[in-house]
Design an enzyme around this catalytic site. Structure first.
Site, PDB file in Angstrom:
ATOM      1  N   CYS A  52      33.725  33.206  10.736  1.00 14.89           N
ATOM      2  CA  CYS A  52      33.918  31.748  10.716  1.00 14.89           C
ATOM      3  C   CYS A  52      33.318  31.053  11.930  1.00 14.89           C
ATOM      4  O   CYS A  52      32.671  30.012  11.818  1.00 14.89           O
ATOM      5  CB  CYS A  52      35.408  31.423  10.624  1.00 14.89           C
ATOM      6  SG  CYS A  52      36.318  32.485   9.485  1.00 14.89           S
ATOM      7  N   ASP A  84      42.523  33.738  10.100  1.00 12.26           N
ATOM      8  CA  ASP A  84      43.575  33.810   9.091  1.00 12.26           C
ATOM      9  C   ASP A  84      43.269  34.898   8.071  1.00 12.26           C
ATOM     10  O   ASP A  84      44.152  35.655   7.667  1.00 12.26           O
ATOM     11  CB  ASP A  84      43.699  32.463   8.373  1.00 12.26           C
ATOM     12  CG  ASP A  84      44.221  31.365   9.279  1.00 12.26           C
ATOM     13  OD1 ASP A  84      43.847  31.358  10.463  1.00 12.26           O
ATOM     14  OD2 ASP A  84      45.001  30.528   8.805  1.00 12.26           O
ATOM     15  N   CYS A 125      37.134  28.054  12.077  1.00 12.87           N
ATOM     16  CA  CYS A 125      38.300  28.583  11.366  1.00 12.87           C
ATOM     17  C   CYS A 125      39.524  27.688  11.541  1.00 12.87           C
ATOM     18  O   CYS A 125      39.621  26.901  12.485  1.00 12.87           O
ATOM     19  CB  CYS A 125      38.612  30.008  11.808  1.00 12.87           C
ATOM     20  SG  CYS A 125      39.813  30.854  10.749  1.00 12.87           S
ATOM     21  N   ASP A 126      40.469  27.890  10.665  1.00 10.25           N
ATOM     22  CA  ASP A 126      41.481  26.909  10.296  1.00 10.25           C
ATOM     23  C   ASP A 126      42.165  26.145  11.427  1.00 10.25           C
ATOM     24  O   ASP A 126      42.282  24.923  11.376  1.00 10.25           O
ATOM     25  CB  ASP A 126      42.573  27.592   9.476  1.00 10.25           C
ATOM     26  CG  ASP A 126      42.041  28.141   8.172  1.00 10.25           C
ATOM     27  OD1 ASP A 126      40.815  28.142   7.984  1.00 10.25           O
ATOM     28  OD2 ASP A 126      42.843  28.577   7.346  1.00 10.25           O
ATOM     29  N   LYS A 127      42.648  26.835  12.442  1.00  7.88           N
ATOM     30  CA  LYS A 127      43.473  26.149  13.436  1.00  7.88           C
ATOM     31  C   LYS A 127      42.652  25.545  14.567  1.00  7.88           C
ATOM     32  O   LYS A 127      43.186  24.797  15.386  1.00  7.88           O
ATOM     33  CB  LYS A 127      44.518  27.117  14.024  1.00  7.88           C
ATOM     34  CG  LYS A 127      45.356  27.812  12.963  1.00  7.88           C
ATOM     35  CD  LYS A 127      45.956  26.842  11.967  1.00  7.88           C
ATOM     36  CE  LYS A 127      46.575  27.549  10.781  1.00  7.88           C
ATOM     37  NZ  LYS A 127      45.626  28.235   9.903  1.00  7.88           N
ATOM     38  N   CYS A 197      35.382  30.143   5.560  1.00 10.08           N
ATOM     39  CA  CYS A 197      35.643  30.475   4.152  1.00 10.08           C
ATOM     40  C   CYS A 197      35.130  29.392   3.216  1.00 10.08           C
ATOM     41  O   CYS A 197      35.331  28.198   3.445  1.00 10.08           O
ATOM     42  CB  CYS A 197      37.124  30.708   3.935  1.00 10.08           C
ATOM     43  SG  CYS A 197      37.769  32.126   4.845  1.00 10.08           S
ATOM     44  N   GLU A 447      50.871  32.443   6.573  1.00 12.53           N
ATOM     45  CA  GLU A 447      50.303  32.136   5.264  1.00 12.53           C
ATOM     46  C   GLU A 447      50.555  33.306   4.325  1.00 12.53           C
ATOM     47  O   GLU A 447      50.719  34.442   4.759  1.00 12.53           O
ATOM     48  CB  GLU A 447      48.794  31.884   5.366  1.00 12.53           C
ATOM     49  CG  GLU A 447      48.455  30.588   6.068  1.00 12.53           C
ATOM     50  CD  GLU A 447      46.954  30.341   6.108  1.00 12.53           C
ATOM     51  OE1 GLU A 447      46.192  31.229   5.708  1.00 12.53           O
ATOM     52  OE2 GLU A 447      46.560  29.254   6.557  1.00 12.53           O
ATOM     53  N   SER A 473      47.652  29.752   2.410  1.00 12.07           N
ATOM     54  CA  SER A 473      46.242  29.547   2.707  1.00 12.07           C
ATOM     55  C   SER A 473      45.716  28.413   1.846  1.00 12.07           C
ATOM     56  O   SER A 473      46.216  28.148   0.746  1.00 12.07           O
ATOM     57  CB  SER A 473      45.469  30.833   2.396  1.00 12.07           C
ATOM     58  OG  SER A 473      44.092  30.574   2.288  1.00 12.07           O
TER      59      SER A 473
END
Length: 560
Positions: A52, A84, A125-127, A197, A447, A473
């Protein structure tokens, strides 16, 4: 009187008393000429532990070149990032949401310590996106966020793959639907290189959100991580941040109530991740904007889904880019009156102005219009009831059934539920309940993509529901309800449930209920005590002691 573009860093670099600081900067390679210019922090979330964020080290060089050419001196620093997808289903996943706070804290610390005049945050990536945004709101110096871009889809037997296909393949393998060779083929093909992702999962949802809320340049997120156009977007970001600095525009100038409403509409209208609820609530607290769970439901009700994106739809993130980009989504939402067109962005132009010239690829089927949407209302739904008086969150971006009533199968940790699914102990009609996985109880609100993917892969996606005080997720699909508040560790009614208790989910009524009367709940909870902390030292222990309800964004706070 104009904005002093070196007001912060001058305290570090100017005058006789700062000779030692200048000497140390010169050891790094900065000259007197460099130190006389505004200092721009480049907050990089690069790491080689995942695809990511893998391209961010190279992308930073283009951002720095833009800053230099525009008259500033860039100084790059790193913060942490947790994958994640890699940690999913393990104890390591508890680090993910915790990392949002650490990312925000670390960017804030370096920003305050080195007194940067402006900041560019590179995220993926997500956070990393919400963590960076929270830090920028705290520091409130001219700043912007640049997304590293989506991964390309994997290819297997003529179909596009994302990492979610691997999680679902695990469930299919456990159910005997595919063999070892088929699972390995999917595993080998799903993730072909750098980038976050590939569906409208959390990373791409938050990238979309950051453009709509005004913190990212419109059009900067859509090119993929390995697309050469991303280098130009990096350079432009360096130039834009210097323009922000000269104009004296700060993050809180952009983070208005209207901007948050645009961000919610963007997540809802693209079938985006439920994690956007947590992150926007947290960012609103940092920006001093009043935002509640009810705002998400109200905006989602009036916002149709106009992008046919995975996991609820058909296409992946790079299909959005080829169709016309996030700017085309924004233009369609402006044209449909779904967002405030007059909100400001980092370029100095409004959202409406930035998207007016968005180009649509002829014949594309990814992005529709408000008058001909893929679904008439948005994907984010807030439920309340006896099982979640403070709220729960569900995504209905696909074709999820609107009603489910079934017996609870109760688990006190994610792994136990996963093992039950793998051994075939979950059957049609069940409501899988996973508790003590909330912000405090987990800690870290894991998640559940491994579990939800296994349910779908086992062929139970249309007949089994899942309810948890943890979260999901952005890749989750099916009737999966998370963020149940109060959580079990805080004494919520989810702690009183037993196997066989009936749970009712009614999407249209916005309700999530058990069928226990108050006396029965009180009897079961008599003598109940919160479970002992799973961690008594270190970062997880500190987080569990400070974190609040998911209904308020699972933010950490200190009271004086």
């Amino acid at each position: 009187m104009g904005y002093d573009i070196k007001a912060n860093s001058a305290v570090i670099t100017n005058g006789r008393d700062r000779a030692a600081a200048r000497a140390m900067y010169k050891a790094v390679g900065f000259s007197d000429a460099d130190l006389a210019k505004p200092i721009v922090g480049i907050a990089n979330t690069w790491t080689e532990t995942m695809p990511c964020n893998l391209n961010l080290r190279a992308l930073a060089e283009h951002v720095k070149r833009g800053v230099r050419d525009a008259g500033g001196t860039p100084m790059e620093f790193n913060t942490v990032a947790i994958s994640d997808g890699i940690t999913m289903g393990t104890e390591g996943m508890k680090a993910s949401l915790v990392s949002r706070e650490v990312i925000a804290d670390s960017i804030e610390l370096v920003g305050r310590g080195h007194m940067f005049d402006a900041i560019v945050a590179l995220v993926a990536c997500d956070k990393t996106s919400p963590g960076a945004a929270m830090a920028l709101a705290r520091l409130n110096v001219p700043a912007l966020i640049l997304y590293g871009g989506s991964i390309a889809p994997g290819k297997l037997d003529g179909r596009d793959l994302t990492v979610v296909d691997v999680f679902e393949a695990i469930g299919a393998h456990a159910a005997g639907k595919i063999d070892d060779a088929q699972l390995l083929a999917i595993e080998d093909a799903a993730c072909p290189g750098a980038g976050a992702c590939g569906g409208q999962y959390t990373a791409n949802t938050m990238a979309t959100v950051m453009e709509f809320i005004g913190l990212s340049p419109v059009g900067s997120a859509s090119p993929g991580a390995t697309d050469p156009r991303k280098e130009r977007k990096g350079y432009e970001a360096g130039v834009i941040v210097m323009d922000l600095l000269r104009r004296g525009v700060r993050p809180r100038d952009l983070l208005t109530r209207a901007a948050f409403e645009n961000a919610i509409a963007a997540a809802a209208g693209t079938g985006g991740s439920t994690n956007s609820v947590l992150h926007l609530l947290a960012l609103a607290r940092e920006a001093g904007v009043d935002l509640t769970l009810d705002d998400f439901d109200a905006i989602s009700r009036r916002t149709p889904i106009i992008a046919d994106l995975r996991p609820g739809g058909t296409y992946v993130a790079l299909d959005v880019d080829q169709a016309g980009g996030i700017e085309l989504i924004a233009r369609r939402m402006v044209e449909g009156g779904l967002v405030h067109a007059d909100t400001a962005t980092v370029t100095g132009r409004t959202l409406g102005e930035e998207t007016a010239n968005a180009r649509e690829t002829p014949g594309q089927r990814v992005i529709s219009t408000a008058s001909a949407p893929f679904k008439p209302s948005g994907g984010i739904v807030i439920l309340r009831g006896s099982l979640a008086p403070e709220g729960a969150v569900v995504k209905v971006a696909g074709h999820e059934r609107p009603y489910h009533r079934g017996p609870a199968r109760v688990f006190d940790r994610e792994e136990d539920a996963m093992h039950a699914i793998e051994r075939g102990a979950i059957v049609a009609g069940d409501v899988v309940v996973i508790r003590y996985e909330g912000p405090k109880g987990g800690p870290g609100m894991r998640e559940m993509l491994g579990v939800t993917g296994a349910i779908v892969g086992a062929g139970l996606g249309e007949t089994v529901a899942l309810v948890t005080d943890g979260r999901f997720s952005g890749g989750t699909r099916g009737l999966m309800l998370g963020h149940v508040a109060p959580e079990a560790a805080a004494g919520g009614d989810i702690a009183a449930l037993r196997d066989g208790d009936f749970v009712t989910i009614d999407i249209e009524a916005r309700s999530l209920d058990h069928e226990l009367d108050d006396n029965e709940v009180a009897a079961r909870m008599q003598g109940w005590e919160p479970p002992p902390p799973r961690y008594t030292a270190g970062v997880f222990a500190k987080y569990a002691a400070l974190v609040g309800s998911a209904a308020e964004g699972a933010i950490t706070r200190v009271t004086f």
